[in-house]
Design a protein around this motif. Structure first.
Motif, PDB file in Angstrom:
ATOM      1  N   SER A 299       0.854  -1.182   0.000  1.00  0.00           N
ATOM      2  CA  SER A 299       0.000   0.000   0.000  1.00  0.00           C
ATOM      3  C   SER A 299       0.896   1.240   0.000  1.00  0.00           C
ATOM      4  N   GLY A 300       0.404   2.286  -0.554  1.00  0.00           N
ATOM      5  CA  GLY A 300       1.190   3.513  -0.643  1.00  0.00           C
ATOM      6  C   GLY A 300       2.102   3.488  -1.851  1.00  0.00           C
ATOM      7  N   PRO A 301       3.015   4.460  -1.916  1.00  0.00           N
ATOM      8  CA  PRO A 301       3.903   4.529  -3.079  1.00  0.00           C
ATOM      9  C   PRO A 301       4.925   3.391  -3.076  1.00  0.00           C
ATOM     10  N   LEU A 302       5.366   3.008  -4.257  1.00  0.00           N
ATOM     11  CA  LEU A 302       6.340   1.931  -4.423  1.00  0.00           C
ATOM     12  C   LEU A 302       7.738   2.543  -4.413  1.00  0.00           C
ATOM     13  N   ASP A 303       8.334   2.622  -3.214  1.00  0.00           N
ATOM     14  CA  ASP A 303       9.660   3.222  -3.103  1.00  0.00           C
ATOM     15  C   ASP A 303      10.740   2.169  -3.380  1.00  0.00           C
ATOM     16  N   GLU A 304      12.013   2.570  -3.270  1.00  0.00           N
ATOM     17  CA  GLU A 304      13.116   1.680  -3.612  1.00  0.00           C
ATOM     18  C   GLU A 304      13.163   0.453  -2.713  1.00  0.00           C
ATOM     19  N   HIS A 305      12.948   0.647  -1.422  1.00  0.00           N
ATOM     20  CA  HIS A 305      13.017  -0.476  -0.488  1.00  0.00           C
ATOM     21  C   HIS A 305      11.934  -1.512  -0.779  1.00  0.00           C
ATOM     22  N   LYS A 306      10.715  -1.070  -0.994  1.00  0.00           N
ATOM     23  CA  LYS A 306       9.618  -1.994  -1.281  1.00  0.00           C
ATOM     24  C   LYS A 306       9.842  -2.716  -2.601  1.00  0.00           C
ATOM     25  N   ARG A 307      10.336  -2.002  -3.589  1.00  0.00           N
ATOM     26  CA  ARG A 307      10.612  -2.624  -4.889  1.00  0.00           C
ATOM     27  C   ARG A 307      11.731  -3.649  -4.770  1.00  0.00           C
ATOM     28  N   ARG A 308      12.774  -3.325  -4.013  1.00  0.00           N
ATOM     29  CA  ARG A 308      13.889  -4.242  -3.843  1.00  0.00           C
ATOM     30  C   ARG A 308      13.441  -5.528  -3.151  1.00  0.00           C
ATOM     31  N   GLU A 309      12.627  -5.419  -2.116  1.00  0.00           N
ATOM     32  CA  GLU A 309      12.128  -6.597  -1.416  1.00  0.00           C
ATOM     33  C   GLU A 309      11.212  -7.430  -2.322  1.00  0.00           C
ATOM     34  N   ALA A 310      10.363  -6.774  -3.085  1.00  0.00           N
ATOM     35  CA  ALA A 310       9.484  -7.492  -4.016  1.00  0.00           C
ATOM     36  C   ALA A 310      10.319  -8.198  -5.083  1.00  0.00           C
ATOM     37  N   ASP A 311      11.351  -7.548  -5.583  1.00  0.00           N
ATOM     38  CA  ASP A 311      12.230  -8.178  -6.574  1.00  0.00           C
ATOM     39  C   ASP A 311      12.963  -9.375  -5.977  1.00  0.00           C
ATOM     40  N   HIS A 312      13.383  -9.252  -4.730  1.00  0.00           N
ATOM     41  CA  HIS A 312      14.099 -10.338  -4.058  1.00  0.00           C
ATOM     42  C   HIS A 312      13.205 -11.580  -3.919  1.00  0.00           C
ATOM     43  N   ILE A 313      11.991 -11.376  -3.467  1.00  0.00           N
ATOM     44  CA  ILE A 313      11.041 -12.487  -3.324  1.00  0.00           C
ATOM     45  C   ILE A 313      10.705 -13.072  -4.697  1.00  0.00           C
ATOM     46  N   GLY A 314      10.460 -12.215  -5.660  1.00  0.00           N
ATOM     47  CA  GLY A 314      10.122 -12.665  -7.010  1.00  0.00           C
ATOM     48  C   GLY A 314      11.242 -13.435  -7.675  1.00  0.00           C
ATOM     49  N   ASN A 315      12.489 -13.048  -7.429  1.00  0.00           N
ATOM     50  CA  ASN A 315      13.622 -13.754  -8.022  1.00  0.00           C
ATOM     51  C   ASN A 315      13.733 -15.177  -7.485  1.00  0.00           C
ATOM     52  N   LYS A 316      13.488 -15.360  -6.185  1.00  0.00           N
ATOM     53  CA  LYS A 316      13.535 -16.709  -5.614  1.00  0.00           C
ATOM     54  C   LYS A 316      12.451 -17.601  -6.226  1.00  0.00           C
ATOM     55  N   VAL A 317      11.259 -17.064  -6.361  1.00  0.00           N
ATOM     56  CA  VAL A 317      10.167 -17.844  -6.952  1.00  0.00           C
ATOM     57  C   VAL A 317      10.449 -18.126  -8.418  1.00  0.00           C
ATOM     58  N   PHE A 318      11.020 -17.171  -9.119  1.00  0.00           N
ATOM     59  CA  PHE A 318      11.357 -17.377 -10.528  1.00  0.00           C
ATOM     60  C   PHE A 318      12.342 -18.522 -10.695  1.00  0.00           C
ATOM     61  N   MET A 319      13.347 -18.605  -9.828  1.00  0.00           N
ATOM     62  CA  MET A 319      14.332 -19.683  -9.946  1.00  0.00           C
ATOM     63  C   MET A 319      13.673 -21.053  -9.788  1.00  0.00           C
ATOM     64  N   VAL A 320      12.763 -21.181  -8.845  1.00  0.00           N
ATOM     65  CA  VAL A 320      12.066 -22.455  -8.644  1.00  0.00           C
ATOM     66  C   VAL A 320      11.213 -22.782  -9.868  1.00  0.00           C
ATOM     67  N   LEU A 321      10.439 -21.822 -10.323  1.00  0.00           N
ATOM     68  CA  LEU A 321       9.547 -22.082 -11.455  1.00  0.00           C
ATOM     69  C   LEU A 321      10.305 -22.280 -12.763  1.00  0.00           C
ATOM     70  N   PHE A 322      11.458 -21.645 -12.924  1.00  0.00           N
ATOM     71  CA  PHE A 322      12.262 -21.821 -14.123  1.00  0.00           C
ATOM     72  C   PHE A 322      12.732 -23.268 -14.246  1.00  0.00           C
ATOM     73  N   TYR A 323      13.302 -23.796 -13.160  1.00  0.00           N
ATOM     74  CA  TYR A 323      13.780 -25.172 -13.202  1.00  0.00           C
ATOM     75  C   TYR A 323      12.623 -26.161 -13.257  1.00  0.00           C
ATOM     76  N   LEU A 324      11.506 -25.799 -12.687  1.00  0.00           N
ATOM     77  CA  LEU A 324      10.321 -26.653 -12.819  1.00  0.00           C
ATOM     78  C   LEU A 324       9.901 -26.755 -14.282  1.00  0.00           C
ATOM     79  N   MET A 325       9.925 -25.666 -14.992  1.00  0.00           N
ATOM     80  CA  MET A 325       9.536 -25.697 -16.397  1.00  0.00           C
ATOM     81  C   MET A 325      10.554 -26.453 -17.246  1.00  0.00           C
ATOM     82  N   ILE A 326      11.829 -26.336 -16.903  1.00  0.00           N
ATOM     83  CA  ILE A 326      12.857 -27.051 -17.672  1.00  0.00           C
ATOM     84  C   ILE A 326      12.744 -28.562 -17.436  1.00  0.00           C
ATOM     85  N   PHE A 327      12.906 -28.974 -16.169  1.00  0.00           N
ATOM     86  CA  PHE A 327      12.929 -30.404 -15.858  1.00  0.00           C
ATOM     87  C   PHE A 327      11.534 -30.975 -15.691  1.00  0.00           C
TER      88      PHE A 327
END
Length: 97
Positions: free
Chosen positions: A18-46
């Motif tokens: 909620s509220g504006p998307l500042d650098e800290h919130k974006r960085r945390e969202a990117d961090h969480i999203g990157n971890k999920v992306f790695m799992v789903l990427f290898y799931l799609m490959i294998f």
């Protein structure tokens, strides 16, 4: 005032920001999203390779089981994103107080 882009709206909606998307919130969202992306990427490959090999001999088992497994893994990833987002919000509140 700068208008929000569609991507920023999606990020805020997905991560419950909620509220504006500042650098800290974006960085945390990117961090969480990157971890999920790695799992789903290898799931799609294998995860696609295994049913491809098994589909010749067990087509009905693969046709029934594969979507269920993909659904379960996706649900686990969604629960992970949800819990990590709530955890980050609680940590932010503790740091502010």
């Amino acid at each position: 005032m700068k208008q929000e882009t569609f991507t920023e709206k999606l990020i805020k909606r997905t991560y419950g920001i909620s509220g504006p998307l500042d650098e800290h919130k974006r960085r945390e969202a990117d961090h969480i999203g990157n971890k999920v992306f790695m799992v789903l990427f290898y799931l799609m490959i294998f995860g696609n390779l295994i049913p491809f090999v098994l589909a010749y001999k067990y087509p009905q088992v693969v046709a029934f089981g594969y979507p269920i497994i993909i659904l379960l893994v996706s649900m686990v990833c969604a629960i992970y994103v949800s819990t990590q987002t709530k955890k980050q919000v609680l940590l932010l509140l503790i740091l502010i107080c």
